[in-house]
Design an enzyme around this catalytic site. Structure first.
Site, PDB file in Angstrom:
ATOM      1  CG  ASP A  52      -1.257  -9.737   6.673  1.00 23.22           C
ATOM      2  OD1 ASP A  52      -1.693  -9.158   5.554  1.00 23.22           O
ATOM      3  OD2 ASP A  52      -1.545  -9.529   7.776  1.00 23.22           O
ATOM      4  CE  LYS A  55      -3.545 -15.018   1.535  1.00 22.75           C
ATOM      5  NZ  LYS A  55      -3.060 -14.429   2.778  1.00 22.75           N
ATOM      6  N   GLY A  79      -4.229  -7.527   0.662  1.00 20.09           N
ATOM      7  CA  GLY A  79      -3.522  -6.603   0.140  1.00 20.09           C
ATOM      8  C   GLY A  79      -2.128  -7.670  -0.038  1.00 20.09           C
ATOM      9  CG  HIS A  80      -2.482 -10.752  -2.498  1.00 22.55           C
ATOM     10  ND1 HIS A  80      -2.457 -11.320  -1.155  1.00 22.55           N
ATOM     11  CD2 HIS A  80      -3.618 -10.937  -3.028  1.00 22.55           C
ATOM     12  CE1 HIS A  80      -3.180 -12.069  -1.052  1.00 22.55           C
ATOM     13  NE2 HIS A  80      -4.200 -11.936  -2.193  1.00 22.55           N
ATOM     14  CB  THR A  81       3.662  -7.005  -1.185  1.00 18.93           C
ATOM     15  OG1 THR A  81       2.656  -6.431  -0.115  1.00 18.93           O
ATOM     16  CG2 THR A  81       4.800  -6.157  -1.505  1.00 18.93           C
ATOM     17  CB  THR A 167      -9.373  -3.242   6.169  1.00 21.04           C
ATOM     18  OG1 THR A 167     -10.486  -3.823   5.248  1.00 21.04           O
ATOM     19  CG2 THR A 167      -8.467  -4.377   6.291  1.00 21.04           C
ATOM     20  CD  GLN A 260      -9.295 -11.437   3.473  1.00 24.52           C
ATOM     21  OE1 GLN A 260     -10.040 -12.436   3.044  1.00 24.52           O
ATOM     22  NE2 GLN A 260      -9.221 -10.279   3.085  1.00 24.52           N
ATOM     23  CB  ALA A 335      -0.155  -4.788   1.957  1.00 24.28           C
ATOM     24  N   GLY A 338      -1.318  -0.248   6.584  1.00 25.31           N
ATOM     25  CA  GLY A 338      -0.239   0.173   7.227  1.00 25.31           C
ATOM     26  C   GLY A 338      -0.150  -0.361   8.624  1.00 25.31           C
ATOM     27  NE  ARG A 339      -5.355  -2.273  10.832  1.00 22.17           N
ATOM     28  CZ  ARG A 339      -6.447  -3.047  10.906  1.00 22.17           C
ATOM     29  NH1 ARG A 339      -7.326  -3.219  12.060  1.00 22.17           N
ATOM     30  NH2 ARG A 339      -6.925  -3.776   9.867  1.00 22.17           N
ATOM     31  N   PRO A 340       0.681  -1.875  12.253  1.00 18.05           N
ATOM     32  CG  PRO A 340       1.469  -1.190  14.336  1.00 18.05           C
ATOM     33  CD  PRO A 340       0.644  -0.753  13.195  1.00 18.05           C
ATOM     34  CE  LYS A 367       7.866 -11.349   5.450  1.00 21.02           C
ATOM     35  NZ  LYS A 367       6.928 -10.315   5.720  1.00 21.02           N
ATOM     36  CG  ASP A 369      13.892 -13.713   4.265  1.00 16.84           C
ATOM     37  OD1 ASP A 369      13.022 -14.334   3.943  1.00 16.84           O
ATOM     38  OD2 ASP A 369      13.979 -12.630   4.240  1.00 16.84           O
TER      39      ASP A 369
END
Ligand code: GDP
Length: 461
Positions: A52, A55, A79-81, A167, A260, A335, A338-340, A367, A369
């Protein structure tokens, strides 16, 4: 002159002897990014922490100059956003390069392919105006994830004394089947009779195992169920290694996209709280079907802080108040699940370890920012284990659970970085923070991401 020395100890820290403060007037800051880190026609992008790291965003930025983008391990657990203009795309199977028109996107032999997820994603992209026809290829040597792998994954987690926190997408059982020589490859499905026979054997094995785990053997599904979802795989089957070699021979640019992160690598990560594949750069050659000498550059992606989803040790974990704050600021929710995510300070020993294990030529810090409003920041410069300082990233998870981070405190910058497009645009304290990271991890920073959008980036060249 490099940095300031210890001036006093922080009384607020959990243990006085483990925290040092740096003073702004004594610190040097990064002046520019190293362009050499990104040079080359075949570049691997790999996560340096627990996944996370962003990447997807880094691949999306680098994909502009590549012709072909390939994934080399993992499955739909990644899960890439990525964003195109204001639109958000979450990709689990298709490489992040798909948003760049005309680029070829491949899944290498090291990936385990979930056909339901893959074609749902392809159809979704097509429905949102992204042309995918002729642009996606899947190695015929790649293994397929079937519904019985998902059933086994969930049954095993339910039965486990100590849960890994998977997952639940069947990735682990699919890799187990591969190593156990029980797997079904896309190549098997190219011959319908052979495909049926291999699928039948897989289901039989799964039924036995589900019974042992106290689950319903019918959860394995039927041969017809399984074959109903694999029908479109032959149309995307490809020889990925051959395609990459031909692209490189033709002077084209290739990006190999990891999923990962290093600390989740099945060999080099915090075993047993790891993923089922090798995530590190060495796996890029194996999992895409090229030789290691074809790789020119390895870019490691690290968040400006640390997060971890799933179970296992996280030495620099925040206290609960900071955890909630940074999770909120950084949108730290998985992503895929949805787990924190658990959040913590930047852990230099992990990233330094990643720099070595992956042979990084450069680092992309993402990140930044998210830290814009924090009054001060900590960086773990090392670990102390039972009184011993300077212990390296340990091989044992239980040791990592026990280590006490040695922190250095740096002042925050308390101003927005999201509009910065050059190093000089960054506040001085932000540059100092990055400079200290660069020193500690012993790899040059080649890119800095200051927001989720494609344009919110500072790059070396
Ligand atoms: P990946 O699996 O390593 O690609 O990472 P994810 O996509 O799961 O998580 C990264 C998240 O951070 C995504 O929601 C991105 O849109 C977002 N992101 C990436 N880079 C930045 C950045 O520099 N700043 C902020 N605020 N968000 C970012």
């Amino acid at each position: 002159m490099r940095r300031g020395t210890i001036a006093h100890l922080d009384p607020a820290a959990p243990s006085d002897s483990t925290v040092r403060r740096s003073f702004p007037e004594k610190r040097t800051t990064i002046a520019h990014l190293d362009p050499a880190a990104l040079r080359g026609s075949c570049t691997v992008v790999v996560g340096c922490q627990w996944g996370d790291e962003g990447k997807g965003k880094v691949v999306d930025v680098l994909a502009e100059r590549a012709d072909l983008i390939a994934r080399y391990q993992g499955g739909a657990n990644a899960g890439h956003t990525v964003y195109q203009r204001e639109e958000q795309f979450i990709l689990h199977q298709v490489p992040s390069g798909i948003l760049h028109p005309g680029k070829r996107c491949l899944l290498g032999n090291g990936v385990v392919v979930d056909p339901v997820q893959l074609f749902a994603e392809i159809d979704n992209l097509a429905g949102r105006g992204i042309e995918t026809r002729g642009r996606i290829g899947v190695s015929a040597r790649a293994h397929v994830v079937f519904p019985w792998h998902v059933a086994l994954d969930n049954a095993a987690e339910r039965a486990a004394r100590r849960r890994i926190g998977t997952t639940g997408r069947g990735i682990g059982p699919a890799y187990e089947a591969k190593t156990g020589r029980r797997g079904v490859r896309i190549a098997d499905l190219l011959d319908p009779a052979r495909g049926r026979e291999r699928v039948g054997r897989g289901i039989e094995w799964a039924r036995r195992r589900l019974r042992e785990l106290g689950a319903d053997p019918d959860d394995a599904g039927t041969i017809d169920d399984a074959l109903a979802v694999t029908g479109r795989l032959p149309e995307v089957a490809a020889d990925v290694g051959e395609e990459i070699a031909a692209a490189l021979a033709g002077g084209k640019g290739v990006l190999l996209e990891g999923a990962q992160g290093t600390a989740l690598d099945v060999d080099h990560g915090t075993y047993p709280f790891v993923t089922s594949s090798n995530t590190t750069a060495g796996a890029a050659a194996v999992g895409s079907g090229i030789g290691p000498t074809a790789i020119d550059a390895v870019v490691g992606v690290a968040k400006a802080y640390t997060t971890r989803v799933g179970n296992g040790p996280l030495p620099t974990a925040f206290d609960s108040e900071m955890d909630a704050l940074v999770r909120d600021l950084g949108g730290e929710f998985g992503a895929t699940t949805g787990r924190p995510r658990r959040c913590g300070w930047f852990d230099a020993p992990v990233v330094r370890y990643a720099a070595r294990v992956n042979g990084l030529t450069g680092i992309a810090i993402t990140k930044l920012d998210v830290l814009d409003t924090l009054p001060e920041l900590r960086i773990a410069t090392g670990y102390r284990l039972r009184g011993d300082a300077g212990v390296p990233f340990p091989a044992c998870s239980w040791q990592l659970q026990e280590v006490e981070p040695i922190y250095e405190v740096l002042p925050g910058w308390r101003s927005p970085t999201t509009e910065a497009r050059a190093v000089a645009d960054l506040p001085r304290n932000a540059r100092a923070y990055l400079h200290r990271i660069e020193e500690l991890v012993e790899a040059p920073i080649a890119m800095i991401s200051v927001g989720a959008r494609r344009s919110q980036v500072i790059r070396a060249d």
